[in-house]
Design a protein around this motif. Structure first.
Motif, mmCIF file in Angstrom:
data_model
loop_
_atom_site.group_PDB
_atom_site.id
_atom_site.type_symbol
_atom_site.label_atom_id
_atom_site.label_comp_id
_atom_site.label_asym_id
_atom_site.label_seq_id
_atom_site.Cartn_x
_atom_site.Cartn_y
_atom_site.Cartn_z
ATOM 1 N N THR A 50 28.782 -30.212 -45.220
ATOM 2 C CA THR A 50 28.367 -31.458 -44.571
ATOM 3 C C THR A 50 27.897 -31.184 -43.148
ATOM 4 N N ALA A 51 28.655 -30.377 -42.420
ATOM 5 C CA ALA A 51 28.271 -30.051 -41.043
ATOM 6 C C ALA A 51 26.928 -29.330 -41.003
ATOM 7 N N ARG A 52 26.730 -28.385 -41.903
ATOM 8 C CA ARG A 52 25.454 -27.647 -41.944
ATOM 9 C C ARG A 52 24.290 -28.576 -42.282
ATOM 10 N N CYS A 56 20.978 -29.560 -39.800
ATOM 11 C CA CYS A 56 19.855 -28.743 -40.251
ATOM 12 C C CYS A 56 18.560 -29.144 -39.534
ATOM 13 N N PRO A 57 17.920 -28.196 -38.834
ATOM 14 C CA PRO A 57 16.670 -28.513 -38.144
ATOM 15 C C PRO A 57 15.460 -28.569 -39.086
ATOM 16 N N CYS A 72 21.671 -20.616 -43.243
ATOM 17 C CA CYS A 72 22.610 -20.790 -42.139
ATOM 18 C C CYS A 72 24.067 -20.683 -42.596
ATOM 19 N N TYR A 73 24.314 -20.586 -43.886
ATOM 20 C CA TYR A 73 25.678 -20.429 -44.395
ATOM 21 C C TYR A 73 26.127 -18.984 -44.174
ATOM 22 N N SER A 74 27.407 -18.808 -43.855
ATOM 23 C CA SER A 74 27.956 -17.458 -43.782
ATOM 24 C C SER A 74 27.934 -16.867 -45.187
ATOM 25 N N LYS A 75 27.993 -15.555 -45.282
ATOM 26 C CA LYS A 75 27.959 -14.887 -46.595
ATOM 27 C C LYS A 75 29.098 -15.388 -47.481
#
Length: 117
Positions: A50-52, A56-57, A72-75
């Motif tokens: 939700t935060a991402r 999101c730009p 933009c998510y971590s692995k």
């Protein structure tokens, strides 16, 4: 300008709704939680996604995170959301048919746009 902002906000809201529903389906099926409830791990994933999405730009131009050129998510979170998608994707049609059909529609539209480019 305001109409465009409203359109982007609606898009963010729909994406959050879809991903949240998929996480709930996954949690219920994989972790045995009651419908509408999440375990701690899945709650953390839902908050993360939700935060991402809310920050999101690229929301104006992208369809879904999986189709985005910038991840933009971590692995670790990428792998977690992949597991959720693999499990919940096929089940969405039975649990949330409108969300599933909307997702397929947007995916197909995006593929057509890419083919035309």
């Amino acid at each position: 300008m305001k109409t465009e902002t409203k359109k982007i906000q609606d898009k963010r809201k729909k994406e959050v709704e879809t991903v949240s529903s998929m996480i709930e389906i996954y949690c219920h099926g994989s972790h045995g939680t009651k419908r509408g409830e999440l375990c701690g791990q899945c709650e953390k994933l839902k908050e993360y996604t939700t935060a991402r999405t809310m920050h999101c730009p690229f929301m104006e131009t992208k369809t879904f995170c999986s189709a985005c050129k910038v991840h933009c998510y971590s692995k670790e979170m990428q792998e977690e959301i992949r597991k959720v998608m693999r499990y919940a994707g096929p089940r969405m049609l039975f649990v949330h048919p409108v969300l599933a059909i909307r997702h397929v529609k947007v995916t197909l539209q995006n593929k057509r746009k890419q083919a035309d480019s």
